[in-house]
Design a protein around this motif. Sequence first.
Motif, PDB file in Angstrom:
ATOM      1  N   ASP A 217      30.186   0.008  -6.160  1.00 11.45           N
ATOM      2  CA  ASP A 217      30.608   0.272  -4.786  1.00 11.45           C
ATOM      3  C   ASP A 217      30.526  -1.015  -3.961  1.00 11.45           C
ATOM      4  N   ASP A 218      30.794  -0.913  -2.659  1.00 12.08           N
ATOM      5  CA  ASP A 218      30.699  -2.074  -1.779  1.00 12.08           C
ATOM      6  C   ASP A 218      29.287  -2.650  -1.798  1.00 12.08           C
ATOM      7  N   LEU A 219      29.206  -3.962  -1.688  1.00 16.68           N
ATOM      8  CA  LEU A 219      27.945  -4.686  -1.830  1.00 16.68           C
ATOM      9  C   LEU A 219      27.121  -4.615  -0.548  1.00 16.68           C
ATOM     10  N   ARG A 220      25.805  -4.352  -0.701  1.00 16.28           N
ATOM     11  CA  ARG A 220      24.906  -4.405   0.445  1.00 16.28           C
ATOM     12  C   ARG A 220      24.526  -5.850   0.713  1.00 16.28           C
ATOM     13  N   ILE A 221      24.570  -6.244   1.990  1.00 15.51           N
ATOM     14  CA  ILE A 221      24.281  -7.621   2.382  1.00 15.51           C
ATOM     15  C   ILE A 221      23.199  -7.626   3.460  1.00 15.51           C
ATOM     16  N   PRO A 222      22.476  -8.747   3.621  1.00 12.73           N
ATOM     17  CA  PRO A 222      21.453  -8.826   4.675  1.00 12.73           C
ATOM     18  C   PRO A 222      22.080  -9.269   6.004  1.00 12.73           C
ATOM     19  N   GLY A 223      22.217  -8.374   6.933  1.00 13.60           N
ATOM     20  CA  GLY A 223      22.728  -8.747   8.250  1.00 13.60           C
ATOM     21  C   GLY A 223      24.235  -8.699   8.344  1.00 13.60           C
ATOM     22  N   PHE A 224      24.791  -9.621   9.130  1.00 16.93           N
ATOM     23  CA  PHE A 224      26.215  -9.610   9.443  1.00 16.93           C
ATOM     24  C   PHE A 224      27.042 -10.199   8.302  1.00 16.93           C
ATOM     25  N   ALA A 225      28.259  -9.667   8.143  1.00 15.16           N
ATOM     26  CA  ALA A 225      29.188 -10.240   7.176  1.00 15.16           C
ATOM     27  C   ALA A 225      29.673 -11.603   7.652  1.00 15.16           C
ATOM     28  N   ARG A 226      29.999 -11.728   8.932  1.00 13.14           N
ATOM     29  CA  ARG A 226      30.452 -13.009   9.472  1.00 13.14           C
ATOM     30  C   ARG A 226      29.240 -13.862   9.847  1.00 13.14           C
ATOM     31  N   SER A 227      29.317 -15.164   9.573  1.00 13.61           N
ATOM     32  CA  SER A 227      28.198 -16.053   9.849  1.00 13.61           C
ATOM     33  C   SER A 227      27.991 -16.215  11.348  1.00 13.61           C
ATOM     34  N   ALA A 228      26.802 -16.656  11.735  1.00 14.60           N
ATOM     35  CA  ALA A 228      26.489 -16.849  13.150  1.00 14.60           C
ATOM     36  C   ALA A 228      27.423 -17.884  13.778  1.00 14.60           C
ATOM     37  N   ARG A 229      27.757 -18.947  13.026  1.00 10.23           N
ATOM     38  CA  ARG A 229      28.656 -19.967  13.572  1.00 10.23           C
ATOM     39  C   ARG A 229      30.049 -19.397  13.833  1.00 10.23           C
ATOM     40  N   LEU A 230      30.545 -18.595  12.904  1.00  6.34           N
ATOM     41  CA  LEU A 230      31.873 -18.026  13.093  1.00  6.34           C
ATOM     42  C   LEU A 230      31.883 -17.026  14.238  1.00  6.34           C
ATOM     43  N   VAL A 246      26.823  -4.070   4.979  1.00  7.93           N
ATOM     44  CA  VAL A 246      27.675  -3.793   3.818  1.00  7.93           C
ATOM     45  C   VAL A 246      28.897  -4.699   3.894  1.00  7.93           C
ATOM     46  N   LEU A 247      29.270  -5.328   2.772  1.00  4.51           N
ATOM     47  CA  LEU A 247      30.472  -6.143   2.695  1.00  4.51           C
ATOM     48  C   LEU A 247      31.640  -5.220   2.362  1.00  4.51           C
ATOM     49  N   ALA A 248      32.416  -4.891   3.375  1.00  5.81           N
ATOM     50  CA  ALA A 248      33.489  -3.911   3.211  1.00  5.81           C
ATOM     51  C   ALA A 248      34.521  -4.391   2.194  1.00  5.81           C
ATOM     52  N   ASN A 249      35.037  -3.435   1.454  1.00 12.93           N
ATOM     53  CA  ASN A 249      36.117  -3.666   0.494  1.00 12.93           C
ATOM     54  C   ASN A 249      35.713  -4.639  -0.613  1.00 12.93           C
ATOM     55  N   SER A 250      34.472  -4.543  -1.054  1.00 16.76           N
ATOM     56  CA  SER A 250      33.990  -5.399  -2.140  1.00 16.76           C
ATOM     57  C   SER A 250      33.702  -4.598  -3.415  1.00 16.76           C
ATOM     58  N   LYS A 678      15.131  -6.556 -13.198  1.00 16.43           N
ATOM     59  CA  LYS A 678      15.035  -7.791 -12.418  1.00 16.43           C
ATOM     60  C   LYS A 678      15.245  -7.495 -10.946  1.00 16.43           C
ATOM     61  N   GLY A 679      14.461  -8.166 -10.120  1.00 16.16           N
ATOM     62  CA  GLY A 679      14.600  -8.076  -8.682  1.00 16.16           C
ATOM     63  C   GLY A 679      15.377  -9.272  -8.168  1.00 16.16           C
ATOM     64  N   ILE A 680      16.375  -9.022  -7.340  1.00 13.43           N
ATOM     65  CA  ILE A 680      17.275 -10.068  -6.845  1.00 13.43           C
ATOM     66  C   ILE A 680      17.072 -10.249  -5.347  1.00 13.43           C
ATOM     67  N   ASN A 681      16.952 -11.489  -4.918  1.00  4.44           N
ATOM     68  CA  ASN A 681      16.815 -11.815  -3.499  1.00  4.44           C
ATOM     69  C   ASN A 681      15.746 -10.938  -2.850  1.00  4.44           C
ATOM     70  N   LEU A 682      14.544 -11.033  -3.380  1.00  4.86           N
ATOM     71  CA  LEU A 682      13.464 -10.127  -2.986  1.00  4.86           C
ATOM     72  C   LEU A 682      13.095 -10.234  -1.509  1.00  4.86           C
ATOM     73  N   THR A 683      13.367 -11.367  -0.883  1.00  5.74           N
ATOM     74  CA  THR A 683      13.060 -11.515   0.546  1.00  5.74           C
ATOM     75  C   THR A 683      14.240 -11.151   1.442  1.00  5.74           C
ATOM     76  N   ASP A 684      15.337 -10.672   0.851  1.00  7.38           N
ATOM     77  CA  ASP A 684      16.527 -10.260   1.597  1.00  7.38           C
ATOM     78  C   ASP A 684      17.058 -11.380   2.486  1.00  7.38           C
ATOM     79  N   GLU A 685      17.183 -12.564   1.892  1.00 10.85           N
ATOM     80  CA  GLU A 685      17.638 -13.758   2.599  1.00 10.85           C
ATOM     81  C   GLU A 685      19.162 -13.776   2.727  1.00 10.85           C
ATOM     82  N   GLU A 686      19.660 -14.192   3.879  1.00  8.85           N
ATOM     83  CA  GLU A 686      21.103 -14.399   4.014  1.00  8.85           C
ATOM     84  C   GLU A 686      21.479 -15.695   3.302  1.00  8.85           C
ATOM     85  N   ALA A 687      22.413 -15.609   2.359  1.00  8.03           N
ATOM     86  CA  ALA A 687      22.812 -16.770   1.560  1.00  8.03           C
ATOM     87  C   ALA A 687      24.326 -16.825   1.473  1.00  8.03           C
TER      88      ALA A 687
END
Length: 713
Positions: A217-230, A246-250, A678-687
């Motif tokens: 399904d669509d990917l869960r992401i930490p925070g906003f899809a668009r970056s703070a600069r954008l 959530v990253l829509a349409n992924s 396996k645990g991925i991005n355990l600190t829920d960092e925006e990358a």
Amino acid sequence: MKTLCTCTIATTAVVLLTEMVSAQSPPGADQPSGATKVTDLGSITVTATPLGRTLFEQVQPVSVLDGERLQLSLEPTLGETLSKTPGVRSSYFGPAASRPVIRGLDADRIRVLQNGLNTIDASATSVDHAVSFDPVGVESIEVVRGPATLLYGSNAIGGVVNVNDNRIPDERIDVPVRGSLGSRYSSADTGIAGDFLLEGGTGGFAWHVEGFKRDHDDLRIPGFARSARLRAIDPLPPGETEERDVLANSFMRSESLSTGASYIWDRGYFGAAWSGFNSDYGSAAEKNVTIDMNQRRWDFQGAFFQPVLAIKAVKYRLALSDYEHTEFEAAEPGTVFKNKGYDGRLEFTQEKTGPLEGVFGYQTERSDFSALGEEAFLPPVLTQTHSGFAFEEVALNPSLKLQGGVRYDHIDVSADEDPHFGPARERTFNDVSGSLGLLYTPGEDYAVAVSFSYSERAPTYQELFADGPHVATGAFEIGDDSLPVEEALGFDLSLRKRTGRVTGSVTGFYNRFNHFIGQFPTGATEMVGDEELPVYAYRSTDAEFWGAEAEVTIHLLEPATTPDPVTTGGKVVAGGKNAIATASPAGANRLDLELKADYVHARDTVTGDPLPRISPFHASAALDYHRGSFGARLEGIFSAHQADVADNELPTDSYFLLNAALTYTLQTGSVTTDFFVKGINLTDEEAREHTSFLKDIAPLSGRGVVAGLKMTF
């Protein structure tokens, strides 16, 4: 930051040099207590190189991912699977489509192969499209960094990624049936995947069947899809809300089935395989665009061993592909991409005569590509290539080898007449590439490799003829049919150590390009319907790339017979060549500290400006522990802030990802079951990957867990 990058990789080189000096002590000198030998880089044979040398014997830097290391690295895409390999990043067009980026080079400069032959899809020229296979079914992935044009043509000016499976068996299988069953679940995208493999043989006949199915399904992401600069420079219109969590349409749905058989006799073999691949996935760039992709492919492969005097082997391969994908806008079909073609190779390996041995051969390729529809951005194009190559190795003395070769490619690119794109056009290119390398082994445990190369790459049909909106990337692309041949001078220097308490390699490189072809944002926009798309234009300039990679393992605690986990990929146990287990001897402990780092600097030497989408300094450290059947891994990955950006490109923030994994191997009779979590991005960092066109609208995955098992029998 450049000082930090240089110091980090230089420190690794000093460690290896110190080990080299200490290893030169005379026989009988005192050695540290507990000093051990481990299985070395010489235990892995690289099939993507001409004479099948081991990792230790290569002039060019090569990495191999297999065994447990491959199982724990597996992602739905090839780019993400390899993104932890030094010098390799991901193009990341969302979790369903990404290709490898090697030393800052991507797209058509990176040759992706299946068992030594081209994938014959649309992923190289249109990098938002997925590669036409899934890594879940492969046995090993080889990454050749730096120019590999000598064997694989102008498309390999940046490197080669060769994916190996056993769909055409080339050795007798001495059991009626063997195989594996696997399954995995991923929480970040509620993904479920399963795969199977069956193969067997009797006498000289061998067969192979494998398949998989994946649903994400669509990917869960930490925070906003668009970056703070954008978000700061391009706020949404009133009434619209920012997408977050959530990253829509992924989403992605994919499946594959392949079957093959071969006959093996004492002095040769011949086999054939058929494979089908279907994938339906969303484009993170355009929220109403989905892609329905399918490929049907035939492979033929064989060899004659010692057919005549002075010829050790004659090997031949042929792949025939029928590829198609449709870009849907909402429920309406839009542009339809098709690529029908073939890739064939004929290689002659010489018998070793004195200090000399080598390979020479012929390769032919054809690609009949079209993009049809109201928003097509390319005319129908036919590309045909005929190539000849030769590679020779001379052992000057027991510790010094000279390797060199040359390749010639004749390439015809012809575009059909089209009402939108204009009259028929044709370009013909004659590319010549050559290389020269030295491998010096001052002792059995050390090697110094240096290589020089000259490579030429013809512009692709997309770089030449693009003129229109590419909805899956959210860009308006403009080509230039007068683009010249791209020329590159390359230099690599590597230091390797294969046994002892510290093992690994450090490599420095420099590449100078004339007429470097890039896709550069112009700053302009183009209205397509009611949507405004940024304009990207292909143009040539001069450029230079330089940098370094390091991969070192410090064996903190290990039994004398345990393989080096980085350089060998794991120890194969029961279950044949498809087994992945890496269990240590019962009761034995192994603890390794794995250190990796890479850095690349790339600049337009005409303007002095940075080139776009160049990865910043990247480093990782991992503790890998095994005791008997149990394994544990803790890993930290750091990517630096990238402020050295091209025009119309935003900087990218640094990130630190924390990952962990547990593995367990259960042996029950002839069945081996490997469990992992396996645990991925355990600190829920925006990358965000700076190498991605979509970095400011599509971050990497948030916190998640992946769990699975694989039964091998």
